[in-house]
Design an enzyme around this catalytic site. Structure first.
Site, PDB file in Angstrom:
ATOM      1  N   TYR A 144      -2.372  -1.406  10.222  1.00 51.28           N
ATOM      2  CA  TYR A 144      -2.361  -1.482   8.754  1.00 51.28           C
ATOM      3  C   TYR A 144      -0.997  -1.038   8.224  1.00 51.28           C
ATOM      4  CZ  TYR A 144      -4.048  -1.122   3.928  1.00 51.28           C
ATOM      5  OH  TYR A 144      -4.220  -1.286   2.568  1.00 51.28           O
ATOM      6  N   SER A 168       0.869  -1.190   0.000  1.00 48.85           N
ATOM      7  CA  SER A 168       0.000   0.000   0.000  1.00 48.85           C
ATOM      8  C   SER A 168       0.894   1.225   0.000  1.00 48.85           C
ATOM      9  CB  SER A 168      -0.857   0.009   1.267  1.00 48.85           C
ATOM     10  OG  SER A 168      -1.469   1.265   1.462  1.00 48.85           O
TER      11      SER A 168
HETATM   12  N1  LIG Z   1      -8.633  -0.230  -1.963  1.00 43.40           N
HETATM   13  C1  LIG Z   1      -7.610   0.510  -1.600  1.00 43.40           C
HETATM   14  O1  LIG Z   1      -7.699   1.750  -1.546  1.00 43.40           O
HETATM   15  C2  LIG Z   1      -6.269  -0.115  -1.313  1.00 43.40           C
HETATM   16  C3  LIG Z   1      -5.155   0.725  -1.179  1.00 43.40           C
HETATM   17  C4  LIG Z   1      -3.901   0.175  -0.948  1.00 43.40           C
HETATM   18  C5  LIG Z   1      -3.772  -1.196  -0.813  1.00 43.40           C
HETATM   19  N2  LIG Z   1      -4.873  -1.979  -0.924  1.00 43.40           N
HETATM   20  C6  LIG Z   1      -4.671  -3.424  -0.783  1.00 43.40           C
HETATM   21  O2  LIG Z   1      -5.136  -4.068  -1.955  1.00 43.40           O
HETATM   22  C7  LIG Z   1      -5.513  -5.413  -1.629  1.00 43.40           C
HETATM   23  C8  LIG Z   1      -6.879  -5.713  -2.238  1.00 43.40           C
HETATM   24  O3  LIG Z   1      -7.859  -4.888  -1.611  1.00 43.40           O
HETATM   25  P1  LIG Z   1      -9.195  -4.400  -2.335  1.00 43.40           P
HETATM   26  O4  LIG Z   1      -9.073  -2.935  -2.505  1.00 43.40           O
HETATM   27  O5  LIG Z   1      -9.489  -5.244  -3.498  1.00 43.40           O
HETATM   28  O6  LIG Z   1     -10.242  -4.661  -1.127  1.00 43.40           O
HETATM   29  P2  LIG Z   1     -11.532  -5.581  -1.031  1.00 43.40           P
HETATM   30  O7  LIG Z   1     -11.934  -5.495   0.405  1.00 43.40           O
HETATM   31  O8  LIG Z   1     -12.516  -5.191  -2.052  1.00 43.40           O
HETATM   32  O9  LIG Z   1     -11.026  -7.045  -1.401  1.00 43.40           O
HETATM   33  C9  LIG Z   1     -10.180  -7.772  -0.564  1.00 43.40           C
HETATM   34  C10 LIG Z   1     -10.600  -9.234  -0.606  1.00 43.40           C
HETATM   35  O10 LIG Z   1      -9.669  -9.967   0.190  1.00 43.40           O
HETATM   36  C11 LIG Z   1     -10.401 -10.890   0.981  1.00 43.40           C
HETATM   37  N3  LIG Z   1      -9.618 -11.202   2.175  1.00 43.40           N
HETATM   38  C12 LIG Z   1      -9.310 -10.384   3.205  1.00 43.40           C
HETATM   39  N4  LIG Z   1      -8.582 -11.028   4.105  1.00 43.40           N
HETATM   40  C13 LIG Z   1      -8.418 -12.294   3.640  1.00 43.40           C
HETATM   41  C14 LIG Z   1      -7.746 -13.434   4.127  1.00 43.40           C
HETATM   42  N5  LIG Z   1      -7.085 -13.415   5.295  1.00 43.40           N
HETATM   43  N6  LIG Z   1      -7.781 -14.571   3.385  1.00 43.40           N
HETATM   44  C15 LIG Z   1      -8.438 -14.611   2.190  1.00 43.40           C
HETATM   45  N7  LIG Z   1      -9.106 -13.565   1.704  1.00 43.40           N
HETATM   46  C16 LIG Z   1      -9.089 -12.407   2.415  1.00 43.40           C
HETATM   47  C17 LIG Z   1     -11.700 -10.178   1.288  1.00 43.40           C
HETATM   48  O11 LIG Z   1     -12.732 -11.094   1.692  1.00 43.40           O
HETATM   49  C18 LIG Z   1     -11.997  -9.470  -0.011  1.00 43.40           C
HETATM   50  O12 LIG Z   1     -12.777 -10.254  -0.874  1.00 43.40           O
HETATM   51  C19 LIG Z   1      -5.460  -5.503  -0.104  1.00 43.40           C
HETATM   52  O13 LIG Z   1      -4.254  -6.123   0.284  1.00 43.40           O
HETATM   53  C20 LIG Z   1      -5.459  -4.055   0.321  1.00 43.40           C
HETATM   54  O14 LIG Z   1      -4.873  -3.859   1.586  1.00 43.40           O
HETATM   55  C21 LIG Z   1      -6.113  -1.490  -1.160  1.00 43.40           C
END
Ligand SMILES: NC(=O)c1ccc[n+]([C@@H]2O[C@H](COP(=O)([O-])OP(=O)(O)OC[C@H]3O[C@@H](n4cnc5c(N)ncnc54)[C@H](O)[C@@H]3O)[C@@H](O)[C@H]2O)c1
Length: 278
Positions: free
Chosen positions: A167, A154
C-alpha cells in the site's frame, strides 16, 4: 453552487465511499458525471469491495441532482476498459473536463512474508489504475486544451508504515506519477494534483480485520473500541474525517480558477503532514 455547470467529471471507484461523495459534489454544482467501479471482490483484498447495486445508487443520487450520469463496471487496471469508457463518455457527453483517480484498495502485509498476489493487486488498483485513468483522459484533454486531474494518494504516500509495504509503495508511486504527469501536460491547459487523505470514514476503514489489529484482545471490536487508537494516527484528536472533507479539496483543485496549481500534494489528514514533510 453552479461553478461546474457545463463540465463533465469522471470519478473512478464511484460506487461508494469517497468516490460517491465526489460524484455527488460535482453533480450538486452542475457537472455531468461519469463513474466506474470494479464492482467485484478480490481474493487479495480482505474486505468486500463496491457492488453493482452501490454503483447504481451513486448514479441515482447524481441523477437526483438533475445531472446526467454514465455508470460502468470497469476495473481501472484494465486499460482497454478504461479507454472504452472514456470514448463512450466523450461520445455521449461530449468531453471529459475533470478526472478524479480515486479507486483503490487497502492491503496489509509485511515484507518478509508478502504474498505476490497481494502486491500485484495493490500496484494494479492503486498505481496502474491511476496511470490508466490519467493516460485514458489525457488525449481528449490535450485536444481541447483543458483538464483538471486529481489523484488520490494517502498519508501513507509520504511516510513508511509497518505491515503495509504494498500500500505504501503504491501510494508513493501515485505522487510520483502525479508530478510526472503534471509536467507532461503543463503545456496543454491541464493540471494534475494529488490529495493525501488521512483516515476517512468509509468501508475501507470500517472493517473487522482492521479493528482487530487495534484491539486484538477483543473478540468482536466495534468502532467505539478502536476510535481512540485511530485518533493517535492523526495530529489532531480525531479518529476519522468525513469523505465530504476530501470532496471540498477535490472541488478546489478541479476548479477552472485553479489553473496554475499543478504538481502539488494537498494533505487532508488532520495534521499528519505536519509531522512527516517539509
Ligand atoms: N478511507 C481511508 O482512510 C483512506 C485513507 C487514505 C487514502 N484513501 C484512498 O482513498 C481512495 C478511496 O477510498 P475509500 O476510502 O472511498 O474506500 P472504499 O473502499 O469505500 O471505496 C473504494 C472504491 O474503489 C473501488 N475500487 C477498488 N479498486 C478498484 C479498481 N481497480 N477499479 C475500479 N474500482 C475499484 C472499490 O470497489 C470501492 O467501491 C482509495 O484510493 C484509498 O486508497 C482512503
Amino acid at each position: 453552487m453552479d461553478d461546474f455547470q457545463g463540465r463533465v467529471a469522471f470519478v473512478t471507484g464511484g460506487a461508494r465511499g469517497q468516490g460517491r461523495s465526489h460524484a455527488i459534489a460535482f453533480a450538486e454544482r452542475g457537472a455531468d458525471v461519469v463513474i466506474c467501479d470494479r464492482c467485484e471482490d478480490s481474493p487479495a483484498v480482505a474486505y468486500p469491495l463496491g457492488t453493482e447495486d452501490e454503483l447504481a445508487e451513486t448514479k441515482r443520487l447524481v441523477e437526483a441532482k438533475g445531472r446526467k450520469c454514465i455508470a460502468a463496471k470497469v476495473n481501472t487496471a484494465d486499460r482497454d476498459g478504461m479507454n472504452a469508457l472514456v470514448a463512450r463518455a466523450e461520445d455521449e457527453l461530449g468531453k471529459i473536463d475533470i478526472a478524479v483517480a480515486n479507486a483503490g484498495v487497502s492491503v496489509m502485509g509485511g515484507v518478509a512474508d508478502h504474498p505476490s498476489a497481494v502486491w500485484d493487486e495493490a500496484i494494479a488498483s492503486n498505481l496502474t489504475g491511476v496511470f490508466n485513468t490519467i493516460s485514458a483522459v489525457a488525449p481528449g484533454m490535450i485536444k481541447r486544451n483543458y483538464g483538471r486531474i486529481v489523484t488520490i494518494s494517502s498519508m501513507l504516500g509520504r511516510q513508511g508504515s509497518p505491515g503495509q509495504i504494498a500500500y505504501v509503495a503504491s501510494k508513493w508511486g501515485v505522487i510520483g506519477a502525479t508530478k510526472a504527469a503534471a509536467l507532461d501536460l503543463a503545456y496543454h491547459g491541464i493540471t494534475v494534483n494529488a490529495i493525501t487523505p488521512g483516515s476517512i470514514s468509509t468501508p475501507m476503514i470500517h472493517r473487522k480485520d482492521l479493528y482487530k489489529i487495534f484491539r486484538p484482545d477483543l473478540e468482536d471490536p466495534t468502532w467505539d473500541d478502536v476510535s481512540s487508537g485511530f485518533a493517535t494516527i492523526h495530529a489532531q484528536p480525531v479518529a476519522a474525517l468525513e469523505p465530504e472533507e476530501v470532496s471540498r479539496v477535490v472541488l478546489f483543485l478541479a476548479a477552472e480558477a485553479s489553473a496554475h496549481l499543478t504538481g502539488i500534494v494537498v494533505p487532508v489528514d488532520a495534521g499528519v503532514a505536519a509531522k512527516v514533510t517539509a
